[in-house]
Motif scaffolding. Structure first.
Motif, PDB file in Angstrom:
ATOM      1  N   VAL A 134       5.714  -6.579   0.114  1.00  0.00           N
ATOM      2  CA  VAL A 134       5.184  -5.783  -0.993  1.00  0.00           C
ATOM      3  C   VAL A 134       3.787  -6.270  -1.362  1.00  0.00           C
ATOM      4  N   LEU A 135       2.880  -5.321  -1.480  1.00  0.00           N
ATOM      5  CA  LEU A 135       1.512  -5.598  -1.916  1.00  0.00           C
ATOM      6  C   LEU A 135       1.398  -5.106  -3.357  1.00  0.00           C
ATOM      7  N   GLU A 136       1.113  -6.000  -4.293  1.00  0.00           N
ATOM      8  CA  GLU A 136       0.981  -5.590  -5.691  1.00  0.00           C
ATOM      9  C   GLU A 136      -0.488  -5.363  -5.993  1.00  0.00           C
ATOM     10  N   THR A 137      -0.795  -4.221  -6.599  1.00  0.00           N
ATOM     11  CA  THR A 137      -2.193  -3.890  -6.865  1.00  0.00           C
ATOM     12  C   THR A 137      -2.487  -3.860  -8.365  1.00  0.00           C
ATOM     13  N   GLY A 138      -1.488  -4.232  -9.192  1.00  0.00           N
ATOM     14  CA  GLY A 138      -1.631  -4.154 -10.646  1.00  0.00           C
ATOM     15  C   GLY A 138      -0.390  -3.459 -11.185  1.00  0.00           C
ATOM     16  N   ARG A 139      -0.544  -2.199 -11.593  1.00  0.00           N
ATOM     17  CA  ARG A 139       0.620  -1.427 -12.051  1.00  0.00           C
ATOM     18  C   ARG A 139       1.480  -0.945 -10.888  1.00  0.00           C
ATOM     19  N   HIS A 140       0.895  -0.894  -9.726  1.00  0.00           N
ATOM     20  CA  HIS A 140       1.591  -0.292  -8.579  1.00  0.00           C
ATOM     21  C   HIS A 140       2.014  -1.347  -7.569  1.00  0.00           C
ATOM     22  N   ARG A 141       3.144  -1.034  -6.912  1.00  0.00           N
ATOM     23  CA  ARG A 141       3.673  -1.886  -5.847  1.00  0.00           C
ATOM     24  C   ARG A 141       3.743  -1.058  -4.581  1.00  0.00           C
ATOM     25  N   LEU A 142       3.151  -1.583  -3.520  1.00  0.00           N
ATOM     26  CA  LEU A 142       3.144  -0.871  -2.243  1.00  0.00           C
ATOM     27  C   LEU A 142       3.995  -1.638  -1.240  1.00  0.00           C
ATOM     28  N   ARG A 143       5.089  -1.013  -0.841  1.00  0.00           N
ATOM     29  CA  ARG A 143       5.957  -1.650   0.166  1.00  0.00           C
ATOM     30  C   ARG A 143       5.495  -1.210   1.552  1.00  0.00           C
ATOM     31  N   PHE A 144       5.284  -2.176   2.434  1.00  0.00           N
ATOM     32  CA  PHE A 144       4.851  -1.863   3.801  1.00  0.00           C
ATOM     33  C   PHE A 144       6.075  -1.783   4.703  1.00  0.00           C
ATOM     34  N   LEU A 145       6.118  -0.732   5.492  1.00  0.00           N
ATOM     35  CA  LEU A 145       7.214  -0.563   6.443  1.00  0.00           C
ATOM     36  C   LEU A 145       6.638  -0.505   7.846  1.00  0.00           C
ATOM     37  N   ALA A 146       7.010  -1.447   8.679  1.00  0.00           N
ATOM     38  CA  ALA A 146       6.593  -1.384  10.081  1.00  0.00           C
ATOM     39  C   ALA A 146       7.392  -0.260  10.752  1.00  0.00           C
ATOM     40  N   THR A 147       6.698   0.667  11.367  1.00  0.00           N
ATOM     41  CA  THR A 147       7.358   1.840  11.971  1.00  0.00           C
ATOM     42  C   THR A 147       6.843   2.055  13.396  1.00  0.00           C
ATOM     43  N   PRO A 148       7.037   1.095  14.300  1.00  0.00           N
ATOM     44  CA  PRO A 148       6.448   1.228  15.640  1.00  0.00           C
ATOM     45  C   PRO A 148       6.754   2.578  16.294  1.00  0.00           C
ATOM     46  N   HIS A 149       5.710   3.237  16.756  1.00  0.00           N
ATOM     47  CA  HIS A 149       5.779   4.519  17.483  1.00  0.00           C
ATOM     48  C   HIS A 149       6.158   5.704  16.587  1.00  0.00           C
TER      49      HIS A 149
END
Ligand SMILES: [Fe+2]
Ligand SMILES: [Fe+2]
Length: 242
Positions: free
Chosen positions: A118-133
Protein backbone atom coordinates in the motif's frame (compact mmCIF):
# COMPACT_ATOMS: atom_id res chain seq x y z
CA UNK A 1 -6.03 17.82 -30.18
CA UNK A 2 -7.81 18.92 -27.01
CA UNK A 3 -7.36 17.71 -23.47
CA UNK A 4 -10.24 17.63 -21.00
CA UNK A 5 -10.18 17.28 -17.23
CA UNK A 6 -13.06 15.63 -15.33
CA UNK A 7 -13.28 14.69 -11.65
CA UNK A 8 -14.68 11.14 -11.93
CA UNK A 9 -14.47 10.30 -8.21
CA UNK A 10 -13.45 12.25 -5.10
CA UNK A 11 -10.00 13.77 -5.79
CA UNK A 12 -9.57 11.55 -8.90
CA UNK A 13 -9.23 13.63 -12.08
CA UNK A 14 -9.39 12.07 -15.55
CA UNK A 15 -7.13 13.89 -18.00
CA UNK A 16 -8.18 12.83 -21.48
CA UNK A 17 -6.65 13.54 -24.86
CA UNK A 18 -8.24 12.18 -28.04
CA UNK A 19 -5.61 11.32 -30.67
CA UNK A 20 -7.19 11.26 -34.15
CA UNK A 21 -4.25 9.34 -35.62
CA UNK A 22 -5.05 6.42 -33.32
CA UNK A 23 -8.82 7.02 -33.08
CA UNK A 24 -8.72 6.55 -29.31
CA UNK A 25 -8.51 8.54 -26.09
CA UNK A 26 -5.43 8.47 -23.89
CA UNK A 27 -6.41 9.05 -20.28
CA UNK A 28 -4.25 9.85 -17.29
CA UNK A 29 -5.62 9.92 -13.74
CA UNK A 30 -4.43 12.47 -11.21
CA UNK A 31 -5.14 11.91 -7.53
CA UNK A 32 -5.11 15.20 -5.64
CA UNK A 33 -3.61 14.64 -2.20
CA UNK A 34 -0.73 15.67 0.06
CA UNK A 35 1.51 13.58 -2.17
CA UNK A 36 -0.13 13.87 -5.61
CA UNK A 37 -0.14 10.69 -7.67
CA UNK A 38 -0.63 10.29 -11.42
CA UNK A 39 -1.51 7.02 -13.13
CA UNK A 40 0.31 6.92 -16.47
CA UNK A 41 2.94 9.47 -17.41
CA UNK A 42 1.42 9.49 -20.90
CA UNK A 43 3.12 9.80 -24.25
CA UNK A 44 6.27 11.92 -24.42
CA UNK A 45 4.75 13.85 -27.34
CA UNK A 46 1.68 14.67 -25.23
CA UNK A 47 3.65 15.77 -22.15
CA UNK A 48 2.95 19.51 -22.53
CA UNK A 49 -0.78 18.88 -22.88
CA UNK A 50 -0.85 16.55 -19.87
CA UNK A 51 1.22 18.92 -17.72
CA UNK A 52 -1.02 21.88 -18.60
CA UNK A 53 -4.09 19.81 -17.72
CA UNK A 54 -2.56 18.81 -14.37
CA UNK A 55 -1.88 22.53 -13.76
CA UNK A 56 -5.65 23.21 -13.76
CA UNK A 57 -5.86 21.03 -10.61
CA UNK A 58 -2.52 21.51 -8.84
CA UNK A 59 1.03 22.72 -9.41
CA UNK A 60 2.67 20.06 -11.63
CA UNK A 61 5.97 20.59 -9.78
CA UNK A 62 4.26 19.14 -6.66
CA UNK A 63 3.72 15.74 -8.23
CA UNK A 64 5.15 13.06 -5.91
CA UNK A 65 4.32 9.68 -7.46
CA UNK A 66 4.12 8.46 -11.04
CA UNK A 67 2.51 5.05 -11.41
CA UNK A 68 1.71 3.02 -14.49
CA UNK A 69 0.79 -0.51 -15.41
CA UNK A 70 3.36 -1.69 -17.94
CA UNK A 71 6.25 -0.38 -19.98
CA UNK A 72 4.76 1.15 -23.13
CA UNK A 73 5.03 4.66 -24.54
CA UNK A 74 1.46 5.64 -23.72
CA UNK A 75 1.92 4.45 -20.12
CA UNK A 76 5.35 5.86 -19.34
CA UNK A 77 6.87 7.57 -22.40
CA UNK A 78 6.91 10.95 -20.63
CA UNK A 79 8.25 9.57 -17.35
CA UNK A 80 11.58 11.37 -17.58
CA UNK A 81 9.90 14.64 -18.59
CA UNK A 82 7.82 14.35 -15.40
CA UNK A 83 10.83 13.50 -13.26
CA UNK A 84 12.52 16.62 -14.60
CA UNK A 85 9.49 18.88 -14.13
CA UNK A 86 8.68 17.63 -10.62
CA UNK A 87 11.83 17.44 -8.47
CA UNK A 88 10.18 15.32 -5.72
CA UNK A 89 8.55 12.89 -8.11
CA UNK A 90 9.41 9.21 -8.13
CA UNK A 91 8.20 6.41 -10.37
CA UNK A 92 6.45 3.46 -8.72
CA UNK A 93 6.06 0.17 -10.53
CA UNK A 94 6.24 -3.57 -10.05
CA UNK A 95 9.49 -5.23 -9.00
CA UNK A 96 9.75 -6.61 -12.52
CA UNK A 97 9.07 -3.20 -14.05
CA UNK A 98 11.71 -1.48 -11.96
CA UNK A 99 14.31 -4.22 -12.36
CA UNK A 100 13.85 -4.90 -16.05
CA UNK A 101 13.00 -1.43 -17.39
CA UNK A 102 13.16 1.54 -15.05
CA UNK A 103 16.55 0.76 -13.52
CA UNK A 104 17.97 1.71 -16.90
CA UNK A 105 15.28 3.93 -18.43
CA UNK A 106 14.42 6.36 -15.61
CA UNK A 107 16.68 9.33 -14.88
CA UNK A 108 16.18 8.78 -11.12
CA UNK A 109 15.78 5.57 -9.11
CA UNK A 110 12.24 4.19 -9.09
CA UNK A 111 10.46 2.54 -6.16
CA UNK A 112 9.50 -1.09 -6.62
CA UNK A 113 6.19 -2.11 -5.07
CA UNK A 114 5.52 -5.64 -3.90
CA UNK A 115 2.23 -7.28 -4.71
CA UNK A 116 -0.41 -5.96 -2.28
CA UNK A 117 1.84 -3.20 -0.96
CA UNK A 118 0.00 0.00 0.00
CA UNK A 119 1.22 3.46 -0.97
CA UNK A 120 -0.22 6.17 1.28
CA UNK A 121 -0.50 9.60 -0.31
CA UNK A 122 -2.27 11.43 2.55
CA UNK A 123 -6.03 10.90 2.61
CA UNK A 124 -5.80 8.19 -0.01
CA UNK A 125 -4.38 4.67 0.06
CA UNK A 126 -3.27 3.03 -3.16
CA UNK A 127 -2.96 -0.74 -3.11
CA UNK A 128 -0.64 -2.12 -5.79
CA UNK A 129 -1.57 -5.40 -7.42
CA UNK A 130 0.98 -7.25 -9.51
CA UNK A 131 -0.97 -8.55 -12.52
CA UNK A 132 1.58 -10.17 -14.89
CA UNK A 133 0.25 -10.32 -18.48
CA UNK A 134 -3.03 -8.55 -17.51
CA UNK A 135 -3.74 -6.54 -19.58
CA UNK A 136 -0.36 -7.37 -21.10
CA UNK A 137 3.32 -7.31 -20.21
CA UNK A 138 5.34 -9.37 -17.73
CA UNK A 139 5.78 -6.25 -15.63
CA UNK A 140 2.07 -5.35 -15.49
CA UNK A 141 0.39 -4.15 -12.31
CA UNK A 142 -2.63 -2.05 -11.33
CA UNK A 143 -3.45 0.38 -8.54
CA UNK A 144 -6.60 0.31 -6.42
CA UNK A 145 -7.48 3.55 -4.65
CA UNK A 146 -9.05 2.13 -1.51
CA UNK A 147 -10.52 5.30 -0.02
CA UNK A 148 -13.05 5.84 -2.81
CA UNK A 149 -12.75 2.30 -4.27
CA UNK A 150 -11.44 3.34 -7.70
CA UNK A 151 -9.55 0.75 -9.73
CA UNK A 152 -7.02 2.32 -12.09
CA UNK A 153 -7.30 -0.40 -14.68
CA UNK A 154 -5.04 0.59 -17.58
CA UNK A 155 -6.04 -1.11 -20.87
CA UNK A 156 -8.79 -3.28 -19.39
CA UNK A 157 -12.23 -2.27 -20.78
CA UNK A 158 -10.56 -0.67 -23.83
CA UNK A 159 -13.10 1.22 -25.97
CA UNK A 160 -12.14 3.16 -29.12
CA UNK A 161 -13.51 6.55 -30.24
CA UNK A 162 -14.58 9.48 -28.11
CA UNK A 163 -17.06 8.18 -25.52
CA UNK A 164 -18.01 10.34 -22.49
CA UNK A 165 -15.67 10.74 -19.52
CA UNK A 166 -17.84 8.72 -17.16
CA UNK A 167 -20.73 6.36 -17.72
CA UNK A 168 -23.05 4.19 -15.65
CA UNK A 169 -23.98 2.21 -18.76
CA UNK A 170 -22.58 -1.24 -19.55
CA UNK A 171 -18.87 -1.14 -20.36
CA UNK A 172 -18.41 -4.84 -21.02
CA UNK A 173 -20.43 -4.92 -24.26
CA UNK A 174 -18.35 -2.16 -25.90
CA UNK A 175 -15.14 -3.77 -24.57
CA UNK A 176 -16.19 -7.13 -26.05
CA UNK A 177 -16.95 -5.48 -29.39
CA UNK A 178 -13.53 -3.81 -29.33
CA UNK A 179 -11.79 -7.15 -28.67
CA UNK A 180 -13.63 -8.79 -31.55
CA UNK A 181 -13.15 -5.79 -33.86
CA UNK A 182 -9.47 -5.67 -32.98
CA UNK A 183 -8.86 -9.14 -34.40
CA UNK A 184 -8.67 -7.75 -37.93
CA UNK A 185 -6.40 -4.85 -36.92
CA UNK A 186 -2.63 -4.75 -37.47
CA UNK A 187 -2.52 -4.30 -33.68
CA UNK A 188 -4.33 -7.59 -33.04
CA UNK A 189 -3.35 -10.03 -30.27
CA UNK A 190 -2.59 -7.31 -27.74
CA UNK A 191 -3.98 -9.29 -24.83
CA UNK A 192 -2.76 -12.80 -24.06
CA UNK A 193 -4.90 -15.38 -22.26
CA UNK A 194 -2.58 -17.07 -19.80
CA UNK A 195 -2.94 -19.53 -16.89
CA UNK A 196 -3.13 -16.41 -14.65
CA UNK A 197 -5.72 -14.36 -16.54
CA UNK A 198 -8.95 -15.56 -14.96
CA UNK A 199 -7.60 -15.66 -11.40
CA UNK A 200 -6.25 -12.12 -11.83
CA UNK A 201 -9.62 -10.79 -13.03
CA UNK A 202 -11.45 -12.55 -10.18
CA UNK A 203 -9.00 -11.04 -7.69
CA UNK A 204 -9.68 -7.58 -9.11
CA UNK A 205 -13.43 -8.21 -8.87
CA UNK A 206 -13.02 -9.18 -5.20
CA UNK A 207 -11.90 -5.59 -4.55
CA UNK A 208 -15.49 -4.47 -5.34
CA UNK A 209 -14.55 -1.22 -7.06
CA UNK A 210 -17.13 1.55 -7.34
CA UNK A 211 -15.31 3.27 -10.19
CA UNK A 212 -13.26 1.77 -13.03
CA UNK A 213 -10.77 4.31 -14.39
CA UNK A 214 -9.96 3.14 -17.91
CA UNK A 215 -7.03 4.35 -19.95
CA UNK A 216 -8.84 4.25 -23.31
CA UNK A 217 -12.54 5.12 -23.32
CA UNK A 218 -15.13 5.96 -20.67
CA UNK A 219 -14.61 5.38 -17.01
CA UNK A 220 -17.39 3.48 -15.28
CA UNK A 221 -19.35 4.24 -12.11
CA UNK A 222 -21.34 1.37 -10.64
CA UNK A 223 -20.91 -2.30 -9.80
CA UNK A 224 -17.26 -2.81 -10.68
CA UNK A 225 -17.24 -6.33 -9.25
CA UNK A 226 -19.89 -7.44 -11.70
CA UNK A 227 -18.21 -5.66 -14.62
CA UNK A 228 -14.91 -7.42 -13.87
CA UNK A 229 -16.52 -10.86 -13.55
CA UNK A 230 -18.35 -10.21 -16.84
CA UNK A 231 -15.08 -9.13 -18.45
CA UNK A 232 -13.42 -12.32 -17.18
CA UNK A 233 -16.17 -14.34 -18.90
CA UNK A 234 -15.78 -12.33 -22.12
CA UNK A 235 -12.01 -12.88 -22.13
CA UNK A 236 -12.51 -16.61 -21.54
CA UNK A 237 -15.01 -16.78 -24.42
CA UNK A 238 -13.10 -14.62 -26.88
CA UNK A 239 -9.45 -15.36 -26.04
CA UNK A 240 -9.37 -18.50 -23.89
CA UNK A 241 -8.02 -21.57 -25.64
CA UNK A 242 -6.90 -19.71 -28.75
FE1 LIG B 1 -0.86 -1.34 -23.00
FE1 LIG C 1 -2.80 1.89 -22.99
Amino acid sequence: MTTTVTEIAGDVYRISTFAPEYGIQFNQFLIKDDEPFVMHAGFRKMFAATRDAVATVLDPARLRWIGFSHFESDECGALNEWLTAAPQAQAVASFVGVTVNLADFAVRPARALADNEVLETGRHRLRFLATPHVPHGWDAGLFFEETGRTLLCSDLFFQPGEPPALTEADLVGPARAAIIGGRSSPLAKDMPYTPYTDATLQRLADLKPRTLATMHGSSFAGDGERALRDLARVLRETLGGR
